[in-house]
Write an enzyme that holds these catalytic residues in place. Sequence first.
Site, PDB file in Angstrom:
ATOM      1  N   GLU A  11     -24.141 -46.214 -36.154  1.00 53.52           N
ATOM      2  CA  GLU A  11     -22.975 -46.713 -37.484  1.00 53.52           C
ATOM      3  C   GLU A  11     -21.750 -46.740 -38.427  1.00 53.52           C
ATOM      4  OE1 GLU A  11     -25.178 -48.415 -39.935  1.00 53.52           O
ATOM      5  OE2 GLU A  11     -26.918 -48.554 -38.410  1.00 53.52           O
ATOM      6  N   HIS A  67     -30.425 -46.033 -44.669  1.00 57.15           N
ATOM      7  CA  HIS A  67     -30.247 -46.388 -43.012  1.00 57.15           C
ATOM      8  C   HIS A  67     -28.996 -47.188 -43.288  1.00 57.15           C
ATOM      9  CE1 HIS A  67     -31.138 -50.182 -40.410  1.00 57.15           C
ATOM     10  NE2 HIS A  67     -30.242 -49.209 -40.080  1.00 57.15           N
ATOM     11  N   HIS A  71     -20.478 -50.310 -38.024  1.00 58.14           N
ATOM     12  CA  HIS A  71     -20.125 -50.972 -39.894  1.00 58.14           C
ATOM     13  C   HIS A  71     -19.176 -50.273 -40.388  1.00 58.14           C
ATOM     14  CE1 HIS A  71     -23.788 -53.050 -39.247  1.00 58.14           C
ATOM     15  NE2 HIS A  71     -24.994 -52.414 -38.920  1.00 58.14           N
TER      16      HIS A  71
END
Length: 246
Positions: A103, A56, A107
């Site tokens: 992502e 993920h 992040h």
Amino acid sequence: MRLCSALLVCLAAALSSAFVISPPHMWTKLILTHHWPTTFCSMEHCHANISSWTLHGLWPDKGIACDPSWHFNSSEIEDLLPDMKKSWPDLLKPTSSEFWKYEWHKHGTCAAKAESLNSQHKYFGKALELYHKLDLDSILKKFDIVPSDKYYAFSQIEGVIENFYGVKPKIQCVHPSKNAFQILGQIEICFHSDFTLLDCEKEITMETFSKGGWDGPVGVDKVGGFSVCDHDMPVYYPPLKSNTYM
Ligand SMILES: *[C@@H]1O[C@H](CO)[C@@H](O)[C@H](O)[C@H]1NC(C)=O
Ligand SMILES: *[C@@H]1O[C@H](CO)[C@@H](O)[C@H](O)[C@H]1NC(C)=O
């Protein structure tokens, strides 16, 4: 006058050295998050035909979208793409790179504050490396934690992971209303900034994580989302075929 400016210089030097020692926005932990595609797709109504734990994300414990101007560029990770498609698939849109882009923005640009992760190639490459090194999917199988119509005790699943890796994972479930069981959804394994293993339970404080809402491009919170599994409730680890249990 002279003294005053000297003091200011000293003060500035002291402050900047304090920041060098402890940058205020630097992360100290990384969370490698795996999800179980069948559970994810039962929530999101997708049709991933994947029977293994996929990536993920790789999330630092501090910062969200640290550099909005640093755009995702798949040419920079071209050599990683075959592995990305297999290990980090976009379950909602299998042929797009939207998930990776998301992502990276959310992040990756924060992880990139560390020299070891300061490019897209380093960030995605390291996530894949850690994912393969852990090989969570094989470890679970090896210790007989397999998708099944029977239920597991939570301690059985947690125990296997903890015994094997020597650190506590964070395991998240979906809690269908009115059911006396929970569905295994996500497993997080944590690392120090030098990529050695770390107990996830050493307080990972970010709201988005502790609340357990799915960290994704769509608002899964609305349909329940993941939260930390209940230690006393049976755990259902859904096999591929049963997409209709919820
Ligand atoms: C799912 O994958 C398996 C093995 O890769 C394949 O045999 C099967 O036909 C696939 N099912 C669907 C519905 O795509
Ligand atoms: C994407 O990366 C490639 C390879 O590093 C580079 O040549 C290209 O200019 C980049 N594209 C954009 C839009 O930044």
